[in-house]
Design an enzyme around this catalytic site. Sequence first.
Site, PDB file in Angstrom:
ATOM      1  N   CYS A 277       0.835  -1.191   0.000  1.00  0.00           N
ATOM      2  CA  CYS A 277       0.000   0.000   0.000  1.00  0.00           C
ATOM      3  C   CYS A 277       0.882   1.257   0.000  1.00  0.00           C
ATOM      4  O   CYS A 277       1.462   1.592  -1.023  1.00  0.00           O
ATOM      5  CB  CYS A 277      -0.972  -0.049   1.170  1.00  0.00           C
ATOM      6  SG  CYS A 277      -2.472   0.891   0.843  1.00  0.00           S
TER       7      CYS A 277
ATOM      8  N   HIS B  33      -3.716  -5.110   0.595  1.00  0.00           N
ATOM      9  CA  HIS B  33      -3.118  -5.659   1.823  1.00  0.00           C
ATOM     10  C   HIS B  33      -3.199  -7.187   1.818  1.00  0.00           C
ATOM     11  O   HIS B  33      -4.143  -7.759   2.381  1.00  0.00           O
ATOM     12  CB  HIS B  33      -3.847  -5.103   3.047  1.00  0.00           C
ATOM     13  CG  HIS B  33      -3.570  -3.655   3.290  1.00  0.00           C
ATOM     14  ND1 HIS B  33      -2.476  -3.231   4.014  1.00  0.00           N
ATOM     15  CD2 HIS B  33      -4.212  -2.544   2.884  1.00  0.00           C
ATOM     16  CE1 HIS B  33      -2.469  -1.907   4.055  1.00  0.00           C
ATOM     17  NE2 HIS B  33      -3.507  -1.467   3.368  1.00  0.00           N
TER      18      HIS B  33
ATOM     19  N   GLU C  73      -1.624  -9.248   3.502  1.00  0.00           N
ATOM     20  CA  GLU C  73      -1.465  -9.845   4.833  1.00  0.00           C
ATOM     21  C   GLU C  73      -2.802 -10.194   5.465  1.00  0.00           C
ATOM     22  O   GLU C  73      -2.888 -11.069   6.328  1.00  0.00           O
ATOM     23  CB  GLU C  73      -0.661  -8.907   5.749  1.00  0.00           C
ATOM     24  CG  GLU C  73      -1.355  -7.619   6.203  1.00  0.00           C
ATOM     25  CD  GLU C  73      -1.211  -6.451   5.229  1.00  0.00           C
ATOM     26  OE1 GLU C  73      -0.971  -6.698   4.037  1.00  0.00           O
ATOM     27  OE2 GLU C  73      -1.358  -5.293   5.671  1.00  0.00           O
TER      28      GLU C  73
HETATM   29  N1  GLN Z   1      -1.898   6.790   2.818  1.00  0.00           N
HETATM   30  C1  GLN Z   1      -2.032   6.000   1.630  1.00  0.00           C
HETATM   31  C2  GLN Z   1      -3.394   6.136   0.987  1.00  0.00           C
HETATM   32  O1  GLN Z   1      -4.313   6.549   1.622  1.00  0.00           O
HETATM   33  C3  GLN Z   1      -1.741   4.534   1.910  1.00  0.00           C
HETATM   34  C4  GLN Z   1      -2.743   3.893   2.794  1.00  0.00           C
HETATM   35  C5  GLN Z   1      -2.276   2.564   3.315  1.00  0.00           C
HETATM   36  O2  GLN Z   1      -1.094   2.251   3.293  1.00  0.00           O
HETATM   37  N2  GLN Z   1      -3.196   1.749   3.825  1.00  0.00           N
HETATM   38  O3  GLN Z   1      -3.533   5.804  -0.159  1.00  0.00           O
END
Ligand code: GLN
Length: 555
Positions: free
Chosen positions: A380, A527, A529
Site C-alpha cells: 500500500c 493488503h 497480509e
Molecule cells: N496513505 C495511503 C493512501 O491513503 C496509503 C494507505 C495505506 O497504506 N493503507 O492511499
Amino acid sequence: MTRYIFITGGVVSSLGKGLASAALGALLQARGYSVRLRKLDPYLNVDPGTMSPTQHGEVYVTDDGAETDLDLGHYERFTGVASRQSDNVTTGRIYQQILAKERRGDYLGRTVQVIPHVTDAIKEFVLNEPEGTDFILCEIGGTVGDIESLPFLEAIRQLGNDLPRGQTAYVHATLVPYIAAAGELKTKPTQHSVKELRSIGIQPDVLLCRSDREIPPHEQRKIALFCNVRESSVIQALDCRSIYEVPLAYHEEGFDREVLDVFGIENPPPADLTRWREIHGRIESPEGTVKIAIVGKYTDLQDAYKSLGEALVHGGLANQVKVELQWIESETFEQPDAVQRLEGVDGILVPGGFGERGAEGKIAAATFARTKNVPYFGICFGMQMAVIEAARNLAGLSGASSTEFGACDDPVVGLMTEWTEGNVLQTRGLDDDKGGTMRLGQYACRLIQGSKVDKVYANGAVNGAADGAVQGHTISERHRHRYEVNINYREALEAVGMRFSGLSPDGALPEIVELEDHPWFIGVQFHPELKSKPFEPHPLFASFIAAAVDQMRLV
Ligand code: GLN
C-alpha cells in the site's frame, strides 16, 4: 440449531481473549462443527477506522469493506471463515442506528432507553445471519466492571433467557497472577471478577484462567468453589511460546470439551488437530532464520501491524524458516547514512501508512533495496513510496511525490476521486468525512501474463495458496487507501524497468508494480497480509520469504 458462546474477560485487559475465542472456534471446527466469530466492542467510535493504530492496533478490513477490530484477524486466521461487517459492532454503531431511527420517528413517540432499545439492538446483532452455523462465538471487548460494557453484558444475560435452554454458554477469561514476594498464585482477582459478573446476573459456565505458571489442583478447586463453577470447568490457560500453539494447549486442558458439556453434548466427535500439530511442529523446528526489516511509522506498538507480522510468520512456515523481525522507525533513515542499518538484512518490507512523517525514510529504504538487490516488499503506502523512488531516481522526475503530502510537480501518487465498485461509480471529494470513505474491501486485480507476480500467484495456487487468490489470471485482494499510483506515469516508469504487473479490470488503477531487473522487488496497492493463514500462507509472503532465504545464502 445455532448455539451461542459468550466470551467475557475480567481482572485486566490484554488477557488474550481474542486469541482464546479464535482458538475455541478452531477447536470446535476441528470436531466438525461450523463456527462464526463476532466481536462486540463497547467504545463509542462507530468503527476503529478512524482510531490511531498506536492506540488501538491494526484496523482489520473484511472482504465486504468493513474496518474492524484486529481480533477479527485472529478469528479469520484461526478458522479460515471470512469475517464480515456483520461480525463486529461497537456502542457507537449501535447508537448511530438507534438515533437514526429516533430521528425518522420509528419509535412512535416512545422514550428511547438503554433497556430495551440499546440491548435489543445488541441482541439483534448477536442473532443476525445465523445461517445454520453450529456455534456463534461472541467476544465482548473490554473488562467486566467497565461502565461502557454494561449494556452488552445485560444483552447477553437476557439472551440466556430468550433462547431455549441449553443454547447458550458463558466463558469468562481471568488472570491468576503470581505474587513473587509471597511466592504464591492469587485467586482473589478471579473471585472478584466473577462476583462482579454474577452481580449483573451472569453465572459463567467455564473459567479460562490465564497464568504464567501451573495452577495447582487445590487452587483450581478453590476457584471452582468460590466462583460457583464445576472443578472441571476451571481451565488453566498457560502462556504459550507461539499463538499457534494455543489451540493445542487449551485442548489439552479440556477447554472445548468443557464448553460442549455446557450444551449437554457429552460425546462430541473427536478433534482432528493434525493441521495445528503440523504448524506447531514447523514453528518448533525451523531450518534457518531470515532477518526482515519492517520500515514503518507505528513500530512502537506491534499490534499496529498484527496481520503483517503473522503473514510473515506464515511465509516462514511455507519455507520452514524462522522470520526474525526488525522494526525500524522510518524517520531514522532521514539522517545521512542511517540507511546503512539495513546492511545485513535479508529482506525489507515497507508496510501501509498514512501521512508525510517518515515518508522520505521509507523512500530511502526503497532506494537501498533497489540498488543493493535486497528483496523489497511494499504494501500500500510501501508501494506508493517505491513508485516515487523509481520516478525520482530512475525516471529522473525529481519533483515526483504523492499529493497526500501536498501539491507537487509530478504527482505519481494522487488522490483517487473516482472508481467503480461493482457497476457503481464511487466519487470522493477532498473535504469528505474521514470515516469509512476510503477504497475499502475486496477488489479484483488482473495480473499481466508472464510477470513475476503472475508466477508467484500461480505457484502459490499449486501449494494451496490463500483462498480466492487465483481465478485464472485475476486475483482478488483487500484494500484500504485513499491515494493511488497515477496510471499516467505508466509509460515513463515501464521505460526504466518498473513494470505495472497488476491492474484493476478496467485498466485504470495500478494494483501491482515490480522491478524487472531485481531479484524480488514488488509493490502492491492492496493488503495481502489480511488474507494469509498459517495453513494457507499467502503466495506473496511465501515468495518474499523464499527470496529472503536466497538472499541469506548469498550473504
Ligand atoms: N496513505 C495511503 C493512501 O491513503 C496509503 C494507505 C495505506 O497504506 N493503507 O492511499
